[in-house]
Design a protein around this motif. Structure first.
Motif, short mmCIF file in Angstrom:
data_model
loop_
_atom_site.label_atom_id
_atom_site.label_comp_id
_atom_site.label_asym_id
_atom_site.label_seq_id
_atom_site.Cartn_x
_atom_site.Cartn_y
_atom_site.Cartn_z
N LEU A 246 0.82 -1.20 0.00
CA LEU A 246 0.00 0.00 0.00
C LEU A 246 0.86 1.26 0.00
CD1 LEU A 246 -2.46 -1.01 2.90
CD2 LEU A 246 -2.87 -1.31 0.44
N VAL A 247 0.37 2.29 -0.66
CA VAL A 247 0.96 3.63 -0.60
C VAL A 247 -0.18 4.62 -0.42
CG1 VAL A 247 2.25 5.41 -1.84
CG2 VAL A 247 2.95 3.02 -2.03
N ARG A 248 0.03 5.63 0.38
CA ARG A 248 -1.03 6.62 0.58
C ARG A 248 -1.15 7.52 -0.64
NH1 ARG A 248 -3.44 6.53 5.43
NH2 ARG A 248 -2.38 5.27 7.02
N GLY A 249 -2.40 7.73 -1.06
CA GLY A 249 -2.67 8.58 -2.20
C GLY A 249 -2.65 10.05 -1.83
N THR A 250 -2.94 10.89 -2.79
CA THR A 250 -2.89 12.34 -2.55
C THR A 250 -3.95 12.78 -1.55
OG1 THR A 250 -4.27 12.64 -4.51
CG2 THR A 250 -1.89 12.85 -4.79
N ALA A 251 -5.03 12.01 -1.39
CA ALA A 251 -6.07 12.34 -0.41
C ALA A 251 -5.74 11.76 0.97
CB ALA A 251 -7.42 11.82 -0.89
N GLY A 252 -4.65 11.02 1.06
CA GLY A 252 -4.21 10.50 2.36
C GLY A 252 -4.62 9.07 2.67
N ALA A 253 -5.48 8.48 1.86
CA ALA A 253 -5.94 7.12 2.14
C ALA A 253 -4.97 6.10 1.56
CB ALA A 253 -7.33 6.90 1.55
N PRO A 254 -4.82 4.95 2.19
CA PRO A 254 -3.94 3.90 1.65
C PRO A 254 -4.55 3.27 0.41
CG PRO A 254 -5.04 3.11 3.63
CD PRO A 254 -5.39 4.56 3.50
N LEU A 255 -3.72 3.10 -0.62
CA LEU A 255 -4.16 2.53 -1.89
C LEU A 255 -3.26 1.35 -2.27
CD1 LEU A 255 -4.60 5.85 -3.92
CD2 LEU A 255 -6.38 4.55 -2.73
N LEU A 256 -3.86 0.36 -2.89
CA LEU A 256 -3.12 -0.82 -3.31
C LEU A 256 -2.21 -0.51 -4.49
CD1 LEU A 256 -2.75 -3.96 -3.04
CD2 LEU A 256 -4.47 -4.14 -4.86
N MET A 257 -0.93 -0.84 -4.35
CA MET A 257 0.01 -0.77 -5.46
C MET A 257 0.21 -2.15 -6.09
SD MET A 257 0.73 2.38 -5.74
CE MET A 257 2.12 2.36 -6.86
N GLU A 258 0.37 -3.16 -5.25
CA GLU A 258 0.56 -4.53 -5.73
C GLU A 258 -0.06 -5.50 -4.73
OE1 GLU A 258 2.07 -5.32 -8.54
OE2 GLU A 258 3.39 -3.64 -9.03
N LEU A 259 -0.64 -6.57 -5.23
CA LEU A 259 -1.07 -7.69 -4.40
C LEU A 259 -0.17 -8.85 -4.79
CD1 LEU A 259 -2.98 -9.11 -2.45
CD2 LEU A 259 -4.56 -9.46 -4.37
#
Length: 287
Positions: A246-259
């Motif tokens: 996970l990496v945090r997006g510009t809005a601050g929420a964690p987003l999936l980069m790779e599974l």
């Protein structure tokens, strides 16, 4: 009866055979051997030898992404022969192609924005910049692993080193530089431990191959919630291991980069349980 476990390793004739996989193998094999299992490295390309093991773990099948058709054929062969492979061969096939990110995003899961292109061109990159409303992009092969041939691109920059063939485009998320990428490790669907990976100064890649800085991490509640939701949404619930990056997006929420369900590094050296959950999962799968 003593069970023989294969950890699939790189093709001895491939360029990944000279990598650091021996060191990673030792970290993965150690807790299994302490539990009395016989653990051996076996090249993922050695069809005959693979069939002699009680359980096959593709955890170090490095280089599979450079031999896509051969990997797909191998997984189908293992399936047809009824070999005990974990994660299952069907998972190893679909998880090798990052098209899965689009499917997860379409299901409403927290996935970093992504576009798929047949090849990387300046026009495709310019369109992605507009679509993402982003100043920078990451382009990487649609089938890749271990930061294989990614580029960080800004409008007007050359395409030096860009992926060849099908690729994915994503906005560059600045959080990777300071907060880093968070990897959560699960065994048999249960959370075990997490790490934080940050790039060294002047780079954007967080992998050990590029001197990424890796530390143990206590995941925040929203990181756990995101990773749990992603795994719960999968059709397959018999995964021996999974790593959610996970990496945090510009809005601050964690987003999936790779599974990572094929050959993720498990970072057992950062597991407070010293590999106990991993070992228990392997013992049950081999029984």
């Amino acid at each position: 009866m003593t069970r023989r476990i294969a950890i699939l390793a790189p093709d001895p004739d491939g360029e990944d055979a000279a990598g650091r996989w021996h060191m990673v193998f030792d970290k993965q094999a150690a807790p299994l051997r302490r539990a009395g299992l016989v653990v051996e490295a076996c090249p993922w390309t050695d069809d005959a030898a693979i069939g002699t093991f009680d359980l096959i773990l593709p955890l170090l099948a490095w280089g599979y992404h450079k031999a896509g058709p051969r990997w797909a054929a191998a997984t189908r062969d293992w399936e047809a022969r009824g070999l005990r492979v974990h994660n299952p061969p069907s998972v190893l096939r679909w998880n090798a192609d990052k098209l899965y990110l689009g499917r997860l995003a379409a299901a409403g899961l927290p996935v970093a924005p992504v576009r798929f292109v047949e090849r990387v061109t300046e026009a495709a990159l310019e369109e992605a910049v507009q679509a993402f409303d982003a100043g920078e992009l990451i382009a990487k092969p649609q089938v890749s692993a271990s930061a294989y041939r990614p580029i960080r691109w800004t409008p007007g920059a050359p395409l030096d080193g860009a992926p060849e063939g099908a690729a994915i485009l994503q906005p560059f998320l600045p959080a990777i530089l300071d907060e880093g990428e968070i990897s959560l490790l699960y065994f048999e669907g249960r959370f075990c431990h997490a790490i934080r990976k940050r790039p060294r100064t002047g780079d954007f890649r967080v992998q050990p191959e590029y001197q990424g800085i890796i530390d143990a991490h206590q995941p925040a509640p929203d990181e756990r919630a995101a990773a749990d939701a992603i795994l719960a949404a999968l059709d397959e619930q018999d995964l021996l291991y999974a790593r959610v990056d996970l990496v945090r997006g510009t809005a601050g929420a964690p987003l999936l980069m790779e599974l990572e369900l094929v050959e993720p590094e498990l970072y057992l050296e950062h597991d407070p349980g010293e590999g106990a959950a991993f070992t228990a999962a392997v013992v049950r799968a081999a029984a």
